[in-house]
Each structure stands twice: as structure tokens, then as C-alpha cells.
Design an enzyme around this catalytic site. Structure first.
Site, PDB file in Angstrom:
ATOM      1  N   LYS A   1       1.885   1.164   1.264  1.00 47.20           N
ATOM      2  CA  LYS A   1       0.957   1.967   0.835  1.00 47.20           C
ATOM      3  C   LYS A   1       1.403   3.285   0.169  1.00 47.20           C
ATOM      4  O   LYS A   1       1.032   3.819  -0.953  1.00 47.20           O
ATOM      5  CB  LYS A   1      -0.094   2.252   1.985  1.00 47.20           C
ATOM      6  CG  LYS A   1      -0.764   1.055   2.480  1.00 47.20           C
ATOM      7  CD  LYS A   1      -1.673   1.646   3.915  1.00 47.20           C
ATOM      8  CE  LYS A   1      -0.739   2.126   4.861  1.00 47.20           C
ATOM      9  NZ  LYS A   1      -0.021   1.117   5.577  1.00 47.20           N
ATOM     10  N   THR A   2       2.299   3.855   0.984  1.00 47.31           N
ATOM     11  CA  THR A   2       3.167   5.030   0.344  1.00 47.31           C
ATOM     12  C   THR A   2       3.690   4.677  -0.987  1.00 47.31           C
ATOM     13  O   THR A   2       3.648   5.712  -1.954  1.00 47.31           O
ATOM     14  CB  THR A   2       3.846   5.683   1.385  1.00 47.31           C
ATOM     15  OG1 THR A   2       3.448   5.901   2.665  1.00 47.31           O
ATOM     16  CG2 THR A   2       4.615   6.913   1.102  1.00 47.31           C
TER      17      THR A   2
ATOM     18  N   ARG B   1       7.751   0.984  13.039  1.00 55.30           N
ATOM     19  CA  ARG B   1       8.743   1.923  12.575  1.00 55.30           C
ATOM     20  C   ARG B   1       9.869   0.935  12.495  1.00 55.30           C
ATOM     21  O   ARG B   1      10.829   1.270  11.654  1.00 55.30           O
ATOM     22  CB  ARG B   1       9.035   3.039  13.455  1.00 55.30           C
ATOM     23  CG  ARG B   1       7.876   4.154  13.552  1.00 55.30           C
ATOM     24  CD  ARG B   1       7.030   4.450  12.436  1.00 55.30           C
ATOM     25  NE  ARG B   1       5.988   3.595  12.208  1.00 55.30           N
ATOM     26  CZ  ARG B   1       5.237   3.330  11.044  1.00 55.30           C
ATOM     27  NH1 ARG B   1       5.716   4.023   9.977  1.00 55.30           N
ATOM     28  NH2 ARG B   1       4.139   2.800  11.039  1.00 55.30           N
TER      29      ARG B   1
ATOM     30  N   ASP C   1      -2.270  10.122   0.959  1.00 51.29           N
ATOM     31  CA  ASP C   1      -1.697   9.315   1.994  1.00 51.29           C
ATOM     32  C   ASP C   1      -2.353   9.407   3.299  1.00 51.29           C
ATOM     33  O   ASP C   1      -2.731  10.401   3.633  1.00 51.29           O
ATOM     34  CB  ASP C   1      -0.053   9.267   1.827  1.00 51.29           C
ATOM     35  CG  ASP C   1       0.677   8.331   2.483  1.00 51.29           C
ATOM     36  OD1 ASP C   1       0.101   7.356   2.704  1.00 51.29           O
ATOM     37  OD2 ASP C   1       1.806   8.503   2.448  1.00 51.29           O
ATOM     38  N   GLU C   2      -2.121   8.600   4.298  1.00 50.13           N
ATOM     39  CA  GLU C   2      -2.487   8.518   5.829  1.00 50.13           C
ATOM     40  C   GLU C   2      -4.049   9.032   5.704  1.00 50.13           C
ATOM     41  O   GLU C   2      -4.225   9.672   6.572  1.00 50.13           O
ATOM     42  CB  GLU C   2      -1.547   9.557   6.399  1.00 50.13           C
ATOM     43  CG  GLU C   2      -0.080   9.064   6.222  1.00 50.13           C
ATOM     44  CD  GLU C   2       0.513   8.279   7.236  1.00 50.13           C
ATOM     45  OE1 GLU C   2      -0.467   7.543   7.951  1.00 50.13           O
ATOM     46  OE2 GLU C   2       1.464   8.134   7.156  1.00 50.13           O
TER      47      GLU C   2
ATOM     48  N   GLN D   1      -3.884   2.756  12.200  1.00 49.01           N
ATOM     49  CA  GLN D   1      -2.688   3.783  12.716  1.00 49.01           C
ATOM     50  C   GLN D   1      -3.542   5.097  12.700  1.00 49.01           C
ATOM     51  O   GLN D   1      -2.541   6.147  12.438  1.00 49.01           O
ATOM     52  CB  GLN D   1      -1.684   3.921  11.436  1.00 49.01           C
ATOM     53  CG  GLN D   1      -1.022   2.625  11.316  1.00 49.01           C
ATOM     54  CD  GLN D   1       0.271   2.588  10.506  1.00 49.01           C
ATOM     55  OE1 GLN D   1       1.234   3.469  10.629  1.00 49.01           O
ATOM     56  NE2 GLN D   1       0.162   2.070   9.496  1.00 49.01           N
TER      57      GLN D   1
END
Ligand code: ATP
Ligand code: MG
Length: 686
Positions: free
Chosen positions: A29-30, A623, A211-212, A242
Site C-alpha cells: 500500500k505504501t 512486521r 497512508d494508514e 491494522q
């Protein structure tokens, strides 16, 4: 646009209208955002009309670097920042419309707590003030001001809190200061209430990328809507699994509302995870499984099965830390190619858990850094210096005035300051403003007045000089001279019992000055002897943006060190080797029922909290790229006591194959022996 799959490309090419990329962890996504910035520029959009919003300053720095890798110098002009940093810019440019001076001060959380304490007459304890701060912040994040809070108040407690909020708002106006929530609230009110401001920003911004997105709060969503207007040229990327900042007002409603508020919304899903091995991804998918699904998602990896996820049970935290250090050393010794230190991360639920790991790593000579811990800017000595900078910019900042005039003490006592404060309130001016009033001599003895005036003059003089000090060399010597003048080093040694502590604090001060000076730009030579030329700024300009930088770690990114981090601060990042530590009931999930006797409000509260904890575990697992260890301790320190622990329910929820997950060789040996004995017994029977 190589290095993107079809769905990612679709998201990048979707340049007109609103676009939502909804996908699980590690699905790129980023990466879509960075490539989309490049694509938009190649399509002819001027860099300065693109805004990319990240969750932290650090993420912004990283994104700028990545974008730079794709499009070179043009990345410099793209607005890449957090919502808060963008908010500062908007409030400085247009805040006058709301009666705010362009040089307003930004209060940190400590200032806010002490102002609130003061608002209630000073008899309140800090814990209560902190609770108010929390509640008021929640109101502000819903977009309410004191008047609205008062109108909505349901009971006596809420009514009195709303009244305190009203007093708090008045103080902030008087001090020409804003708190962190205002950095979103003020731009929102500006855009909502002032057509010319709204038009200006909507004309400026051709595309906004966020983002996020799952961790935005209600006011941030409002701000986004106002920034992009009806046409809604924006790209939001996020993952509902998330969302881990619910406790700070983030709301998944923002995801739910998007298709309703923008019926033309294009929703794109990404399904391939490029980060983790299948073993890791399976554990992650299993953990998140029990949570209710807002948007069903599938996620697969083609990186192969990889190493099994390991569970470690340890005796206590020291044991856990020693084993973590030993694992790092053994992987460094055996893996080929040899992993770097920065390929390892140790992640935990709460900051205080870092201690035993720091000790063990230090003992094993492993370089490490603690990220997301106490910020450099939270240290008292740095705050002292920042108080002066704030005063240079905004003499009406009374909290900064009080801090600067009393550290180091310069013989100006509480009585004098009390009288000055009263005088300022009577004459509706700030304390600094009161210093130069014609009427002040009437209320203060001559000696006290002289002390105050000398302080006032020195602030003005420094402000003038800082404004005319350009570039890093001049800035450095300015700062050092100023500290000398202030007697700050002596002050630290006088106020600390331990010389070591004083020396450590003084070295923080020097490091800070050095770092500020660097930001003033000019010709800078690095350790390797290469010189680079960067834009020259005045020291005053540098000081202006300090309050916003929450960590100094921005510049530490690439150091080769093992990372210790909270799970919350690990969001969006990745490491080849990850260890999640302290994964026991009560730590993760964090204790769900209060044992201090307070009743949980409703059982749904617990269910919702458990879901957020589960998402936190999901963030932690995802992660890891290649290897993941999850450890817990049978005993854990809690204050002065030691308590017995159970493994977290999330360990069972990962559904690891019990035979492969155990790392303890003794366990393996025991099993082999058992099997051997069983076979022998069977043979005997046969
Ligand atoms: P998170 O949900 O944790 O924020 P994300 O969805 O933002 O993750 P990224 O960080 O963008 O994911 O990507 C994860 C990793 O996968 C990165 O190392 C990235 O470079 C890599 N990656 C993403 N897309 C591709 C691709 N199409 N080909 C190869 N590698 C990719
Ligand atoms: Mg990401």
C-alpha cells in the site's frame, strides 16, 4: 512503473476522483503511494500540488527519500507530512482569520496538563488534570469546542469539565497558543468557515494521498473532505485489521463512511503480500481470523514456506532478554549472508518492557536503539531550551515565559512572578507584554522590576540575533555562546545530585544544539568528508518548527542497530528478523479488566478492546519478513511484585504446528525419548 502488480498499477493509474486501496499488511500500500506521487508528476501535476499524508514524521522522511529515488529533485517540492504538520502550515498561513497570530506557539502535553491544573485553581493533582486532558482531547477529536461540549453535557461531571475546557480555551487564546488537537481543528474550522481559504487550498492541491487511513480520527477525515472538495481527487490506503489507535480517537467509521460520502469511490484490493514468508503470514491470518470482518480480505505470499514461527517460554524477563540477545548473535554467526544489526527488531507492548532488553544487548555488545520511547523532546533540558525558542517567536506564550525565566533561576522570585501575573491578567496582556508597561513600576519594587526588564531585554536581543544568524556554523556558535551566557551547564550540575546524570543531560543539550545547527543548512561536511550544500535558513526559522518534531530519530534511520520498539511505533515498518516479547495474558492482550476495582462500563467495551489488542498482535506478526519468534515469561515483574503469567491467548490463536514451533531443544529431546520408549514398548508388546 516496474515493480508493481496489476492491482497496484490500477491504483496508481486511478488519478481522477476518489480511490481507496484496502488491503492487508505488507501488500504494498505504501509503495502504491510513493509510485503514485511519481506517476502524478509524470502526468504533469506540479509537485507542490501533491500532498501525501503519513502517520509519523519519520514515515514522511522515509517516503520523501523513496519518492526522491523515483523522481529525483522534483520530490523536494511535494508536500509530504503528517496531518499535524500540514495543519501547522495552514494555521500559520491563514489562522489570522480566527484571531491567531502567525507565530503562535504549539503546546506540548505537559504544558497542557499544567494549564488545566491551573484552570481549576491549582488544587487539582496531576493525575486528574491528565484525565481531563484526555477527555477534552476526545471531545476535540470529535470536532467539538467548549460551547458544544457544554450543550451536549449529560451530567454534572461533564458540565464542569466543559466549563474547565472553556477556561482552557480562553487561556490558549491569551497565550496565542494551540495544542496538538488544534493543529487539526483550526485548519478544519478555517476551511469550513472561510470560502476563500477553502478555495485557495482546493485550487492548490491537485491530489491528496493518505497512508494508514484506518488510523485517522473524525476531525482528520473532515479536514480531508474539505481539502479535496467535491471532486475528491484523493487516494486513501489502509487496512481495517491494522487499526490500533482507537484509544486515541481513531475510528473505523472513516472507512465505512468513504463509499457513502463519495459514491464514485473506486475500491481496489491488493492480495499479494511481498513482505513475509507463508509460515509468518499464516500465523498472522490465523490471529486476525476471530475478529469480525469489516471488509473480507485474502492475503497470500509467494516467498515460500520459510522458517517456522517459534514460541519461546522463558522464566522471567531477564531470561527472555538473554535469549533474545543470544539468538541475534547466533543468527549473525550462522546465517549466510550475515544479517546486519538493523535487520533485527524486538517489539513489545509497553515502553517499560525495553529495560531488560537494553541491559542484555549492552552486555552482549550489540548496538541498539530504542524507538518510540521517551522522545528526545520530552527531556526536561530540551524543553528548557525550547521554552526560550518559543518565547522568541511568541512573547505572549506565558507557559514558555515562566519556564524560561525560572530555569536557571535568576533571582526572580515567586512573589514577583505572582504580581506580574496578576498585573497581566488585569491589563489583559501577556506576562511578557506586561514587562514593558508604563504602569508596572507602580506595583513592583525597583529591584524586582530591574530583574524582569533585564530578562525581557535579553529575550528581545536574542530574538533579533537569531533572526540574523544564518547557516549551521553561525548557528552553532550562537547557541554555544548563548548557553554560556545562560550558565546552563552549571545549572545542570547544580541541580543534579549525580555528576553522571548532569553530564548526560549536558551532552543531550550539546547534541540538540548540533542538530539544530545542522538544520540551519549551508555547506555541511559529513563524517566521510563529503560536503553537501543545503538551503540556508536562519536559526529563528529552525526554532519555529521544533515543537512539532516529536522525535529526533528522523536522522537516525539508517544506523546499523537492532531496533527496540513498541508495537504501536512499529506500524508500517518491516525487518527480516523479528521477536515479539512479553506475549502473555495481561500484557498482550493488555489487562482487559481493571484490577483496581473499577467496573468495566459494558461488556462490549471489553470485546472491542480485545479486538484492538488482536489487531496489535497482527501488526506485530506482520512486521517480520523471514523469521519470527514469539516469547513469553512464566513470571513477570509488576511494580515491586513478581506475578505468575500465562501465555497470551493469541499464541494459541496463531495455530502453529506444535511440533515445529517449539525451539527448546530439551523439549525436542524429551519428545524423542518418549517416542523411542513408546516404540520400544510397542515392540515388546508385539
Ligand atoms: P503495511 O500494511 O505494513 O503498512 P504495506 O501494505 O504498506 O504494509 P509496503 O510496505 O508498501 O506494504 O510493502 C511491503 C514490502 O513489499 C516492501 O518491502 C515493498 O518494497 C515490497 N513490495 C510491495 N509491492 C511489491 C511488488 N509489486 N513487487 C515487489 N516487492 C513489493
Ligand atoms: Mg504501509
Amino acid at each position: 512503473m516496474s515493480g508493481l502488480n496489476r492491482a497496484q498499477l490500477q491504483a496508481v493509474y486511478c488519478t481522477q476522483g476518489p480511490c481507496l486501496v484496502l488491503a492487508g499488511a505488507g501488500s504494498g500500500k505504501t509503495r502504491v503511494i510513493t509510485h503514485k506521487i511519481a506517476h502524478l508528476i509524470e502526468q504533469g501535476l506540479p509537485p507542490k500540488s501533491i500532498a501525501a499524508i503519513t502517520f509519523t514524521n519519520k514515515a514522511a522522511a522515509e517516503m520523501r527519500e523513496r519518492a526522491g529515488g523515483l523522481i529525483g529533485r522534483r520530490a523536494k517540492d511535494v508536500i509530504i507530512s503528517t496531518f499535524h504538520a500540514l495543519g501547522v502550515r495552514m494555521a500559520r498561513e491563514d489562522g489570522q482569520l480566527l484571531g491567531l497570530k502567525p507565530n503562535f506557539s504549539i503546546l506540548d502535553s505537559q504544558d497542557v496538563a499544567s494549564i488545566l491544573k491551573d484552570c481549576a485553581g491549582g488544587t487539582t493533582d496531576l493525575a486528574t488534570a491528565r484525565q481531563w486532558q484526555w477527555d477534552i482531547s476526545a471531545w476535540k477529536n470529535q470536532g467539538w469546542d467548549a460551547a458544544q461540549a457544554l450543550a451536549q453535557a449529560q451530567d454534572e461531571h461533564q458540565r464542569s469539565l466543559a466549563l474547565i475546557m472553556q477556561r482552557y480555551e480562553e487561556r490558549l487564546t491569551a497565550y496565542q497558543s494551540v495544542d496538538f488537537d488544534d493543529l487539526i481543528g483550526i485548519p478544519m474550522r478555517l476551511l469550513r468557515g472561510h470560502e476563500q481559504v477553502r478555495e485557495k487550498w482546493q485550487r492548490l492541491l491537485g491530489h491528496v494521498l493518505v497512508d494508514e487511513y484506518q488510523d485517522t480520527n473524525a476531525t482528520q477525515y473532515e479536514l480531508l473532505k474539505l481539502l479535496v472538495g467535491e471532486t475528491g481527487n484523493f487516494t486513501a490506503v489502509g487496512d481495517d485489521d491494522q487499526s490500533i489507535y482507537g484509544w486515541r480517537g481513531a475510528t473505523l467509521d472513516n472507512l465505512k463512511k468513504l463509499p457513502q460520502d463519495f459514491p464514485q469511490l473506486q475500491v481496489i484490493k491488493l492480495e499479494q503480500n511481498y513482505r513475509s514468508t507463508s509460515a509468518i503470514l499464516r500465523a498472522a491470518n490465523n490471529v486476525i481470523g476471530p475478529n469480525p470482518k469489516l471488509f473480507p480480505k485474502t492475503l497470500f505470499s509467494e516467498l515460500g514456506e520459510g522458517e517456522p514461527v517459534r514460541i519461546q517460554d522463558c522464566d522471567n524477563e531477564e531470561h527472555e532478554a538473554e535469549r533474545a540477545a543470544a539468538r541475534i548473535l547466533s543468527l549473525r554467526a550462522s546465517a549466510n549472508p550475515q544479517p546486519a544489526w538493523k535487520d533485527f527488531a524486538i517489539l513489545y507492548r509497553a515502553n517499560h518492557q525495553a529495560k531488560p532488553f537494553e541491559k542484555a544487548l549492552r552486555k552482549a555488545n550489540i548496538p541498539y536503539k530504542v524507538s518510540g520511547g521517551t522522545s528526545f523532546f520530552d527531556r526536561a533540558e530540551i524543553k528548557d531550551l525550547c521554552a526560550w525558542f518559543r518565547l522568541w517567536m511568541n512573547p505572549d506564550d506565558d507557559p514558555a515565559f515562566l519556564r524560561a525565566i525560572t530555569t536557571p533561576k535568576r533571582g526572580i522570585g515567586h512573589t514577583t512572578l505572582g504580581k506580574l501575573g496578576e498585573f497581566a491578567t488585569q491589563h489583559k496582556t501577556s506576562m511578557f507584554g506586561a514587562l514593558f508597561s508604563q504602569m508596572l513600576p507602580a506595583v513592583l519594587p525597583k529591584k524586582a522590576l530591574e530583574g524582569l526588564l533585564e530578562f525581557g531585554r535579553s529575550v528581545n536581543d536574542q530574538e533579533y540575533r537569531a533572526r540574523h544568524t544564518l547557516g549551521h556554523e553561525a548557528s552553532r556558535s550562537f547557541l554555544l555562546d548563548w548557553l554560556q551566557e545562560l550558565g546552563y551547564e552549571q545549572y545542570l550540575y547544580d541541580s543534579e545530585d549525580s555528576e553522571t546524570v548532569a553530564a548526560a543531560r549536558w551532552s543531550n543539550v550539546l547534541e540538540f544544539c548540533d542538530w539544530m545547527a545542522q538544520r540551519a543548512g549551508g555547506q555541511i561536511e559529513d563524517a566521510a568528508g563529503t560536503t553537501t550544500q543545503t538551503t540556508v535558513k536562519s536559526l529563528l526559522e529552525v526554532a519555529q518548527n521544533i515543537a512539532l518534531l516529536s522525535t529526533i530519530s528522523e536522522r537516525e534511520q539508517d544506523q546499523d542497530m537492532v531496533v527496540l520498539s513498541t508495537l504501536h511505533a512499529s506500524k508500517g515498518l518491516e525487518w527480516p528478523h523479528v521477536q515479539l516479547v512479553g506475549v502473555s495474558e495481561g500484557m498482550l492482550p493488555f489487562k482487559l479488566n481493571d484490577d483496581d476495582g473499577r467496573q468495566q462500563k459494558v461488556s462490549e467495551d471489553i470485546a472491542a478492546r480485545l479486538q484492538e489488542e488482536r489487531r496489535l498482535m497482527y501488526v506485530g506478526i506482520t512486521r517480520a519478513q523471514r523469521s519470527l519468534v514469539v516469547s513469553w515469561t512464566r513470571r513477570r515483574k509488576k511494580g515491586r511484585d513478581t506475578v505468575q503469567c500465562q501465555p497470551s491467548r493469541f499464541i494459541a490463536e496463531m495455530q502453529l504446528d506444535a511440533a515445529t514451533a517449539r525451539e527448546d531443544p530439551r523439549e525436542k529431546l524429551r519428545k524423542l525419548r518418549e517416542e523411542f520408549a513408546a516404540r520400544a514398548a510397542a515392540r515388546k508388546v508385539g
